[in-house]
Design a protein around this motif. Structure first.
Motif, PDB file in Angstrom:
ATOM      1  N   ALA A   1       0.847  -1.190   0.000  1.00 43.05           N
ATOM      2  CA  ALA A   1       0.000   0.000   0.000  1.00 43.05           C
ATOM      3  C   ALA A   1       0.888   1.247   0.000  1.00 43.05           C
ATOM      4  O   ALA A   1       1.977   1.242   0.557  1.00 43.05           O
ATOM      5  CB  ALA A   1      -0.890  -0.001   1.229  1.00 43.05           C
ATOM      6  N   THR A   2       0.419   2.311  -0.618  1.00 44.66           N
ATOM      7  CA  THR A   2       1.181   3.557  -0.660  1.00 44.66           C
ATOM      8  C   THR A   2       0.308   4.730  -0.244  1.00 44.66           C
ATOM      9  O   THR A   2      -0.921   4.665  -0.289  1.00 44.66           O
ATOM     10  CB  THR A   2       1.744   3.829  -2.069  1.00 44.66           C
ATOM     11  N   LYS A   3       0.970   5.803   0.180  1.00 42.97           N
ATOM     12  CA  LYS A   3       0.318   7.074   0.520  1.00 42.97           C
ATOM     13  C   LYS A   3       1.206   8.197   0.013  1.00 42.97           C
ATOM     14  O   LYS A   3       2.369   7.990  -0.296  1.00 42.97           O
ATOM     15  CB  LYS A   3       0.173   7.224   2.040  1.00 42.97           C
ATOM     16  N   THR A   4       0.672   9.399  -0.010  1.00 39.33           N
ATOM     17  CA  THR A   4       1.430  10.581  -0.375  1.00 39.33           C
ATOM     18  C   THR A   4       1.704  11.398   0.885  1.00 39.33           C
ATOM     19  O   THR A   4       0.790  11.685   1.658  1.00 39.33           O
ATOM     20  CB  THR A   4       0.660  11.438  -1.397  1.00 39.33           C
TER      21      THR A   4
ATOM     22  N   CYS B   1       6.051  16.678   1.983  1.00 35.14           N
ATOM     23  CA  CYS B   1       6.903  16.806   0.800  1.00 35.14           C
ATOM     24  C   CYS B   1       6.220  16.381  -0.492  1.00 35.14           C
ATOM     25  O   CYS B   1       6.720  16.660  -1.579  1.00 35.14           O
ATOM     26  CB  CYS B   1       8.187  15.996   0.992  1.00 35.14           C
ATOM     27  N   GLY B   2       5.084  15.700  -0.403  1.00 30.33           N
ATOM     28  CA  GLY B   2       4.345  15.308  -1.587  1.00 30.33           C
ATOM     29  C   GLY B   2       4.831  14.037  -2.263  1.00 30.33           C
ATOM     30  O   GLY B   2       4.280  13.635  -3.280  1.00 30.33           O
ATOM     31  N   LEU B   3       5.857  13.400  -1.714  1.00 29.14           N
ATOM     32  CA  LEU B   3       6.365  12.162  -2.297  1.00 29.14           C
ATOM     33  C   LEU B   3       5.514  10.976  -1.870  1.00 29.14           C
ATOM     34  O   LEU B   3       4.943  10.964  -0.780  1.00 29.14           O
ATOM     35  CB  LEU B   3       7.817  11.923  -1.881  1.00 29.14           C
ATOM     36  N   GLU B   4       5.457   9.975  -2.737  1.00 30.34           N
ATOM     37  CA  GLU B   4       4.714   8.761  -2.417  1.00 30.34           C
ATOM     38  C   GLU B   4       5.611   7.826  -1.618  1.00 30.34           C
ATOM     39  O   GLU B   4       6.788   7.684  -1.922  1.00 30.34           O
ATOM     40  CB  GLU B   4       4.270   8.080  -3.708  1.00 30.34           C
ATOM     41  N   PHE B   5       5.058   7.218  -0.560  1.00 30.92           N
ATOM     42  CA  PHE B   5       5.828   6.278   0.238  1.00 30.92           C
ATOM     43  C   PHE B   5       5.016   5.017   0.466  1.00 30.92           C
ATOM     44  O   PHE B   5       3.792   5.027   0.413  1.00 30.92           O
ATOM     45  CB  PHE B   5       6.279   6.903   1.563  1.00 30.92           C
TER      46      PHE B   5
ATOM     47  N   TYR C   1       3.030  11.125   7.155  1.00 27.65           N
ATOM     48  CA  TYR C   1       4.305  11.647   6.689  1.00 27.65           C
ATOM     49  C   TYR C   1       5.278  10.502   6.408  1.00 27.65           C
ATOM     50  O   TYR C   1       5.266   9.493   7.095  1.00 27.65           O
ATOM     51  CB  TYR C   1       4.900  12.595   7.732  1.00 27.65           C
ATOM     52  N   CYS C   2       6.154  10.704   5.424  1.00 33.45           N
ATOM     53  CA  CYS C   2       7.071   9.646   5.004  1.00 33.45           C
ATOM     54  C   CYS C   2       8.247   9.480   5.953  1.00 33.45           C
ATOM     55  O   CYS C   2       8.895   8.433   5.956  1.00 33.45           O
ATOM     56  CB  CYS C   2       7.587   9.925   3.591  1.00 33.45           C
ATOM     57  N   SER C   3       8.530  10.485   6.751  1.00 34.78           N
ATOM     58  CA  SER C   3       9.694  10.416   7.634  1.00 34.78           C
ATOM     59  C   SER C   3       9.481  11.285   8.864  1.00 34.78           C
ATOM     60  O   SER C   3       8.572  12.122   8.921  1.00 34.78           O
ATOM     61  CB  SER C   3      10.936  10.912   6.890  1.00 34.78           C
ATOM     62  N   GLU C   4      10.359  11.106   9.824  1.00 32.12           N
ATOM     63  CA  GLU C   4      10.327  11.924  11.036  1.00 32.12           C
ATOM     64  C   GLU C   4      10.603  13.391  10.682  1.00 32.12           C
ATOM     65  O   GLU C   4      10.001  14.307  11.242  1.00 32.12           O
ATOM     66  CB  GLU C   4      11.377  11.409  12.024  1.00 32.12           C
ATOM     67  N   ARG C   5      11.487  13.614   9.750  1.00 29.26           N
ATOM     68  CA  ARG C   5      11.811  14.976   9.326  1.00 29.26           C
ATOM     69  C   ARG C   5      10.580  15.682   8.764  1.00 29.26           C
ATOM     70  O   ARG C   5      10.309  16.841   9.095  1.00 29.26           O
ATOM     71  CB  ARG C   5      12.923  14.934   8.284  1.00 29.26           C
ATOM     72  N   CYS C   6       9.844  14.996   7.907  1.00 28.77           N
ATOM     73  CA  CYS C   6       8.624  15.597   7.350  1.00 28.77           C
ATOM     74  C   CYS C   6       7.574  15.810   8.428  1.00 28.77           C
ATOM     75  O   CYS C   6       6.847  16.803   8.406  1.00 28.77           O
ATOM     76  CB  CYS C   6       8.071  14.717   6.229  1.00 28.77           C
ATOM     77  N   ARG C   7       7.483  14.898   9.385  1.00 29.75           N
ATOM     78  CA  ARG C   7       6.509  15.059  10.463  1.00 29.75           C
ATOM     79  C   ARG C   7       6.826  16.303  11.287  1.00 29.75           C
ATOM     80  O   ARG C   7       5.938  17.066  11.672  1.00 29.75           O
ATOM     81  CB  ARG C   7       6.504  13.825  11.363  1.00 29.75           C
ATOM     82  N   ARG C   8       8.116  16.549  11.533  1.00 30.76           N
ATOM     83  CA  ARG C   8       8.514  17.738  12.297  1.00 30.76           C
ATOM     84  C   ARG C   8       8.307  19.020  11.506  1.00 30.76           C
ATOM     85  O   ARG C   8       8.070  20.077  12.081  1.00 30.76           O
ATOM     86  CB  ARG C   8       9.989  17.628  12.707  1.00 30.76           C
TER      87      ARG C   8
END
Length: 61
Positions: free
Chosen positions: A15-18, A22-26, A41-48
């Motif tokens: 399964a994937t999400k955007t 950052c708008g990237l698919e993960f 969010y795809c990462s901790e950095r994006c969540r912050r």
């Protein structure tokens, strides 16, 4: 070597999400198995660095 056990999956089958930041698919990860519906969010950095959230520390140089 998938012997029909159903455990191995190709990355394209997950399964994937955007990412909202950052708008990237993960893709789905096992560590998110219990709360995949809440993952945004795809990462901790994006969540912050959520969009629209001002830096409470002032952030200016």
């Amino acid at each position: 070597m998938a012997g029909g056990t159903g455990r191995m999956r190709r990355k394209g089958d997950l399964a994937t999400k955007t990412c909202l930041a950052c708008g990237l698919e993960f893709a789905w990860r096992k560590k998110w198995a219990r709360d995949w519906d809440q993952v945004k969010y795809c990462s901790e950095r994006c969540r912050r660095n959520k969009p629209g959230s001002a830096d409470p520390r002032g952030g200016g140089a």
